[in-house]
Design a protein around this motif. Structure first.
Motif, PDB file in Angstrom:
ATOM      1  N   CYS A 257       0.835  -1.204   0.000  1.00  0.00           N
ATOM      2  CA  CYS A 257       0.000   0.000   0.000  1.00  0.00           C
ATOM      3  C   CYS A 257       0.868   1.252   0.000  1.00  0.00           C
ATOM      4  N   GLY A 258       1.968   1.220   0.732  1.00  0.00           N
ATOM      5  CA  GLY A 258       2.881   2.353   0.741  1.00  0.00           C
ATOM      6  C   GLY A 258       3.563   2.559  -0.589  1.00  0.00           C
ATOM      7  N   MET A 259       3.835   1.463  -1.304  1.00  0.00           N
ATOM      8  CA  MET A 259       4.517   1.528  -2.589  1.00  0.00           C
ATOM      9  C   MET A 259       3.541   1.699  -3.752  1.00  0.00           C
TER      10      MET A 259
ATOM     11  N   THR B 148      10.010  -2.945  -8.232  1.00  0.00           N
ATOM     12  CA  THR B 148      10.516  -1.811  -7.474  1.00  0.00           C
ATOM     13  C   THR B 148      11.215  -2.339  -6.234  1.00  0.00           C
ATOM     14  N   ALA B 149      12.339  -1.765  -5.871  1.00  0.00           N
ATOM     15  CA  ALA B 149      13.141  -2.246  -4.740  1.00  0.00           C
ATOM     16  C   ALA B 149      12.878  -1.416  -3.497  1.00  0.00           C
ATOM     17  N   ILE B 150      12.662  -2.099  -2.378  1.00  0.00           N
ATOM     18  CA  ILE B 150      12.510  -1.428  -1.088  1.00  0.00           C
ATOM     19  C   ILE B 150      13.291  -2.216  -0.044  1.00  0.00           C
TER      20      ILE B 150
ATOM     21  N   ALA C  83      12.117   7.495  -5.528  1.00  0.00           N
ATOM     22  CA  ALA C  83      12.713   8.747  -5.075  1.00  0.00           C
ATOM     23  C   ALA C  83      12.832   8.723  -3.560  1.00  0.00           C
ATOM     24  N   ASP C  84      13.721   9.555  -3.051  1.00  0.00           N
ATOM     25  CA  ASP C  84      13.941   9.582  -1.609  1.00  0.00           C
ATOM     26  C   ASP C  84      12.621   9.722  -0.873  1.00  0.00           C
TER      27      ASP C  84
ATOM     28  N   PRO D 297       1.820   4.942  -6.571  1.00  0.00           N
ATOM     29  CA  PRO D 297       3.261   4.675  -6.445  1.00  0.00           C
ATOM     30  C   PRO D 297       4.068   5.957  -6.332  1.00  0.00           C
ATOM     31  N   PRO D 298       5.240   5.876  -5.716  1.00  0.00           N
ATOM     32  CA  PRO D 298       6.128   7.034  -5.643  1.00  0.00           C
ATOM     33  C   PRO D 298       6.813   7.280  -6.981  1.00  0.00           C
ATOM     34  N   ARG D 299       7.410   8.443  -7.118  1.00  0.00           N
ATOM     35  CA  ARG D 299       8.197   8.756  -8.304  1.00  0.00           C
ATOM     36  C   ARG D 299       9.446   7.885  -8.337  1.00  0.00           C
TER      37      ARG D 299
END
Length: 484
Positions: free
Chosen positions: A241-243, A392-394, A419-420, A448-450
């Motif tokens: 959900c965060g990603m 995507t890597a986390i 992105a940061d 999703p984030p940038r």
């Protein structure tokens, strides 16, 4: 303001976001794991509360006005833990954690019952909750006789926060008691472990309201009355959900204590023979698949302890340019393995060592071993009907660009680096708190984030990596046969 609380294995993280999903502040409280016997892993639930109090005290000290404006709270947590309560909600014994493998015989016995795979869509892994209860029944019958409620770790925090016995679908799917397709408890499977539905919490979706913050806790931290606590999610679904990994075909690879290859699905796609987890997602009418390896950064941290160097120093010795595999092979099975082997008793190994094998060669082998374990998960997802075009890597391991180049090349897939920002489980939990409190559209919130950078596979090393992966795959049965 909205608050996300993530109960991890090594700590509790609390994060504040505003209505525009900007991170206002975060704080954490540390936790430790007790390992009284080989293969055992436990925590005292009282320590979860103490760590949450520590995190919220720090948030109140740093951001009192923001904390006072909180309208919704979301919860995320380590999955599978067996928190056993008596009829007065007193904890009966330390919680048996997700990475505890003592119940491997009980898990095998349950998995041999075809009803479990048919109803849950999953192998019964030793880390799941149901075999833990059978272990307690067999080894601590006086404790089992007193069990009146079984809660997952984050849901014990919910009980403390709200007084409610509730859980969400994504976390409950990891118990081996959930009818995953129907999103409800299976009385048949509960009965097979000596339990009934009355022993289970009520079920809600992760985006639903699942209790209100108790007045005395709201007063302690200066929160208003009427704060909604969302159903929340297991840690991987919360991270998704965060990603923004909530739509069909999106995926991430998480390099944390454990490693996860997570793919969102618009429909239920079970294939337990592939040792892939098929779980409910935190959003209604969605599911996901996961390949799980039990030691990702844990493998590098173990190597660091043995060599007396920091993980950053070890990976720094490799430089920036991806090297071809040098012949040393590492199996990262320090706590056994889930995908694809479902083997709780297997342990790790180095092979191919020579006089020339220095510390850097061993570090390279550790990173490659985890990369190949993620490749195993990718192959298992493909067998389960999922095709991925990128990930995507986390997670903490994603800070190593060398490691990400290794993973991209092992998977033959581009790896996107966000992105940061902090887009992990605490952020995802805060998003679920926002949805539960406001009724917002989950797909509008969970975006999703940038992407800051995309790491492409090193095609010049594809052949060398392919050959090394085949050596890696052949090593497991050879080592396993030697250990039996």
């Amino acid at each position: 303001m909205y608050l996300g609380i993530d109960l991890g294995t090594s700590g509790v993280k609390a994060m504040l976001i505003d209505a525009d999903q900007r991170i206002v502040g975060s704080a954490s409280g540390a936790l430790e794991v007790s390992r009284p016997h080989p293969g055992w892993s436990e925590q005292d639930p009282a320590d979860w509360i103490a760590a949450t109090e520590q995190a919220l005290d720090a948030l109140m000290a740093a951001h009192p006005a923001a904390l006072a404006a909180v309208r919704g709270i979301g919860l995320s947590g380590q999955m599978h833990g067996a928190t056993l309560l008596d009829d007065g909600d007193k904890v009966l014994r330390p919680c048996i954690l997700w990475n505890d493998t003592r119940s491997h015989r009980e898990a095998a016995a349950l998995d041999a019952d075809p009803r479990f795979r048919a109803i849950t869509g999953n192998i019964v892994f030793p880390g799941f909750t149901a075999p833990k209860l059978v272990w307690v029944k067999n080894n601590e019958p006086e404790i089992f006789a007193k069990v009146r409620r079984v809660l997952l770790p984050k849901d014990y925090l919910r009980l403390w926060l709200t007084g409610e016995h509730l859980s969400d679908m994504s976390d409950s799917a990891g118990t081996a008691w959930l009818d995953t397709g129907a999103r409800q408890w299976s009385p048949e499977l509960l009965a097979a472990t000596g339990l009934e539905e009355r022993h289970m919490p009520g079920l809600v979706e992760g985006t639903d309201a699942a209790g209100m913050l108790r007045a005395e806790l709201a007063a302690r931290w200066g929160l208003p009355g009427g704060v909604v606590v969302a159903g929340g999610a297991g840690d991987n679904a919360a991270s998704a959900c965060g990603m923004g990994t909530v739509s069909e075909g999106t995926a991430f690879v998480s390099l944390g204590t454990s490693g996860v290859l997570f793919a969102a699905n618009g429909r239920y796609l079970p294939n337990p023979a592939s040792a892939v987890h098929a779980f409910c997602h935190a959003l209604p009418n969605t599911w996901h698949q996961m390949g799980v390896i039990l030691s990702a950064t844990d493998a590098l941290n173990w190597h660091a302890r043995v060599t007396g160097a920091s993980p950053a120093d070890l990976t720094g010795e490799l430089g920036e340019t991806l090297k071809p595999p040098a012949g040393v092979v590492f199996l990262p099975y320090l706590s056994g393995e889930r995908t694809p082997h479902n083997d709780a008793t297997m342990r790790g190994a180095f092979a191919g060592l020579g006089h020339e094998s220095g510390r850097a060669a061993l570090t390279q082998a550790v990173l490659e071993g985890v990369s190949f374990a993620v490749r195993d998960s990718l192959e298992a997802l493909r067998l389960a009907g999922t095709t991925l075009s990128r990930v995507t890597a986390i997670g903490g391991g994603s800070r190593s660009r060398y490691w990400l180049r290794s993973i991209a090349t092992a998977l033959s897939l581009p790896v996107d680096v966000p992105a940061d920002g902090d887009f992990g489980a605490a952020f995802g939990a805060a998003r679920l708190g926002l949805i539960a409190a406001t009724g917002s559209d989950p797909l509008t919130v969970c975006t999703p984030p940038r992407t800051a950078e995309t790491i492409e596979p090193d095609t010049a090393l594809s052949g060398a990596y392919g050959a090394a992966y085949e050596r890696y795959r052949r090593l497991y049965p050879a080592i396993r046969d030697a250990m039996i």
